[in-house]
Scaffold this active site. Structure first.
Site, PDB file in Angstrom:
ATOM      1  N   ARG A 210      -2.044 -13.520  14.377  1.00 32.43           N
ATOM      2  CA  ARG A 210      -1.061 -13.096  13.595  1.00 32.43           C
ATOM      3  C   ARG A 210      -1.055 -13.899  12.444  1.00 32.43           C
ATOM      4  NH1 ARG A 210       3.247 -15.528  14.055  1.00 32.43           N
ATOM      5  NH2 ARG A 210       3.844 -15.227  16.372  1.00 32.43           N
TER       6      ARG A 210
ATOM      7  N   ASP B 122       2.727  -0.802  -7.622  1.00 33.98           N
ATOM      8  CA  ASP B 122       2.064  -0.165  -6.517  1.00 33.98           C
ATOM      9  C   ASP B 122       1.077   0.587  -7.151  1.00 33.98           C
ATOM     10  OD1 ASP B 122       1.387   1.703  -4.552  1.00 33.98           O
ATOM     11  OD2 ASP B 122       3.342   2.173  -3.984  1.00 33.98           O
TER      12      ASP B 122
ATOM     13  N   LYS C 235      -4.760   4.892   1.977  1.00 35.37           N
ATOM     14  CA  LYS C 235      -5.228   6.007   1.028  1.00 35.37           C
ATOM     15  C   LYS C 235      -6.560   5.671   0.545  1.00 35.37           C
ATOM     16  CE  LYS C 235      -1.208   7.222   2.327  1.00 35.37           C
ATOM     17  NZ  LYS C 235      -0.124   6.509   1.904  1.00 35.37           N
TER      18      LYS C 235
ATOM     19  N   TYR D  43       7.262   6.994  -4.155  1.00 35.07           N
ATOM     20  CA  TYR D  43       7.219   7.601  -2.683  1.00 35.07           C
ATOM     21  C   TYR D  43       8.435   7.553  -1.921  1.00 35.07           C
ATOM     22  CZ  TYR D  43       5.857   7.534   2.280  1.00 35.07           C
ATOM     23  OH  TYR D  43       5.658   7.956   3.556  1.00 35.07           O
TER      24      TYR D  43
HETATM   25  O1  P1T Z   1       2.056   4.997   4.588  1.00 39.36           O
HETATM   26  P1  P1T Z   1       1.987   3.444   4.049  1.00 39.36           P
HETATM   27  O2  P1T Z   1       0.679   2.930   4.250  1.00 39.36           O
HETATM   28  O3  P1T Z   1       3.070   2.723   4.755  1.00 39.36           O
HETATM   29  O4  P1T Z   1       2.192   3.471   2.278  1.00 39.36           O
HETATM   30  C1  P1T Z   1       3.430   3.697   1.895  1.00 39.36           C
HETATM   31  C2  P1T Z   1       3.215   4.299   0.509  1.00 39.36           C
HETATM   32  C3  P1T Z   1       3.438   3.301  -0.421  1.00 39.36           C
HETATM   33  N1  P1T Z   1       3.183   3.552  -1.706  1.00 39.36           N
HETATM   34  C4  P1T Z   1       2.837   4.905  -2.246  1.00 39.36           C
HETATM   35  C5  P1T Z   1       2.529   5.230  -3.639  1.00 39.36           C
HETATM   36  C6  P1T Z   1       2.486   5.837  -1.195  1.00 39.36           C
HETATM   37  O5  P1T Z   1       2.064   6.945  -1.606  1.00 39.36           O
HETATM   38  C7  P1T Z   1       2.786   5.507   0.063  1.00 39.36           C
HETATM   39  C8  P1T Z   1       2.722   6.332   1.398  1.00 39.36           C
HETATM   40  N2  P1T Z   1       2.492   7.805   0.898  1.00 39.36           N
HETATM   41  C9  P1T Z   1       2.349   8.797   1.624  1.00 39.36           C
HETATM   42  C10 P1T Z   1       2.276   8.782   3.048  1.00 39.36           C
HETATM   43  C11 P1T Z   1       2.206  10.132   0.829  1.00 39.36           C
HETATM   44  O6  P1T Z   1       1.849  11.287   1.627  1.00 39.36           O
HETATM   45  O7  P1T Z   1       2.535  10.080  -0.126  1.00 39.36           O
END
Ligand code: P1T
Length: 383
Positions: free
Chosen positions: A50, A174, A199, A102
């Site tokens: 961890r 972000d 992503k 998001y």
């Molecule tokens: O899904 P995760 O890895 O927890 O990330 C969240 C997140 C944070 N910031 C942005 C700009 C994002 O687009 C996302 C996740 N977005 C999607 C799953 C989507 O389809 O837009």
């Protein structure tokens, strides 16, 4: 002294060295929870996974390099990374966040942290004045998402950094939609860069992972304390997959951007399309800022078909064959989504519509397939 490498070399070599055990070129997947000690505290720098894991550490060093940061931290998801940033705050602190963001970020802020006494104001950050007007003595953090999800507004990171410095606020960006291939917010004055590495960084729709990068040693220390104390860390295999993905980030992004530019132009000239949101258009309201702060215009876009409503927008995405109807973005395969009922369903309808996320809006994550096949798929679905 280590030679300063350019971005396209950093993705592959940044913070990487052959594994000390056998010279493995890729860091092995150290699938272990713990490490032998010769005496209590007598270990080789790793005591419990961890806290530290060699595969995760290889990824964290690489993340720091590609964002021009000194410290990288990996988390179990993008939202887990954001959760760690919010835990820097105390009850009664205020955050000013992008109004178009998001849906899961909005949900984390309002449903998890508001009840703990942290207050959020959602502001269209394309206007620096509007952000400045909302700053109070309790404001501690500016949360910027740029380009925004899903309206593709572009926020001036340098202007936000100047505002943050002037008022002694933290600036977190972000950088999920752009990836460090297109922009590196730390070089523009941000304190923290956050990624949903799920992503573009990982890039193959096969892993969920988050990241934070900073240049500030005391912030890094506080964030790694939270990372260990709260424990939302990624496993070694997911760390390995993300590191492998990053090695091709620059070549993937080049094709992603080319394909998206072609599709944006195709949609903009289509008689059955009302509007297309993509920062590469001359007429995009933030085009000049996008040109100045981004290397290219990215591969996300959203559009509204002429005369469309909730049902017809859904019918259109259901007709797509090569574009997969799915949440998420940034993988090699093209995805289509209906934000109002999918990624942004957790934002109240009136608030959502105020920032342009209407029921007729369709979002595309343009992949790296042959662009002609993608256009033919859109053509048959638009009809
Ligand atoms: O899904 P995760 O890895 O927890 O990330 C969240 C997140 C944070 N910031 C942005 C700009 C994002 O687009 C996302 C996740 N977005 C999607 C799953 C989507 O389809 O837009």
């Amino acid at each position: 002294m280590e030679k300063k490498l350019r971005f396209n070399s950093l993705t592959i070599h940044g913070g990487q060295a052959p594994d000390p055990a056998y010279g493995a070129v890729m860091p092995p997947i150290y699938q272990t929870s713990t490490y032998a000690q010769t005496t209590p505290g007598g270990h080789k720098g790793f005591e419990y996974s961890r806290t530290h894991n060699p595969t995760r550490q290889a990824l964290e060093k690489n993340l720091a390099h590609i964002e021009h940061g000194a410290f990288g931290l990996a988390f179990a998801s993008g939202l887990a990374a954001m959760d760690a940033v919010m835990k820097l705050l105390k009850p009664s602190d205020e955050v000013i966040a992008t109004d178009d963001l998001y849906g899961g970020s909005y949900r984390l802020f309002t449903k998890i942290f508001e009840p703990y006494g942290i207050h959020f104001r959602f502001v269209p950050m394309q206007s620096t004045e509007k952000v400045a007007q909302q700053i109070t003595p309790k404001t501690k953090l500016l949360w910027v998402e740029t380009p925004t999800n899903p309206m593709m507004n572009v926020i001036d990171i340098t202007a936000m950094a100047n505002l943050a410095k002037h008022h002694k606020l933290l600036l977190a960006v972000d950088n999920t939609f752009a990836s460090p291939y297109l922009q590196q917010p730390l070089t523009m004055g941000a304190d923290i860069v956050m990624h949903s590495a799920t992503k573009y960084l990982a890039g193959h729709s096969d892993v969920v992972l988050g990241a934070l990068i900073t240049n500030d040693a005391s912030l890094a220390e506080r964030l790694s304390f939270i990372q260990n104390a709260s424990g939302a860390v990624p496993g070694p295999f997911d760390s390995f997959l993300t590191l492998r993905g990053i090695k091709t980030l620059h070549v993937r992004m080049e094709r992603h951007c080319q394909n998206a530019a072609t599709i944006a132009q195709y949609l903009a000239h289509h008689p059955k399309i009302e509007s297309v949101n993509w920062p590469g258009f001359d007429h995009h309201p933030n085009h000049t800022i996008a040109q100045a702060q981004m290397k290219d215009f990215g591969a996300m876009l959203s559009f509204v078909p002429k005369g469309a409503n909730h049902q017809t927008a859904i019918a259109l995405v259901e007709k797509l064959k090569l574009f997969t109807l799915a949440e998420s973005l940034g993988g090699v395969e093209s995805l289509a989504g209906h934000p109002a009922s999918m990624t942004h369903a957790s934002i109240p309808k009136d608030l959502r519509e105020k920032s342009g996320v209407v029921d007729a809006l369709i979002r595309l994550s343009v992949g790296i397939e042959d662009v002609q096949d993608l256009i033919e798929d859109l053509e048959q679905a638009i009809g």
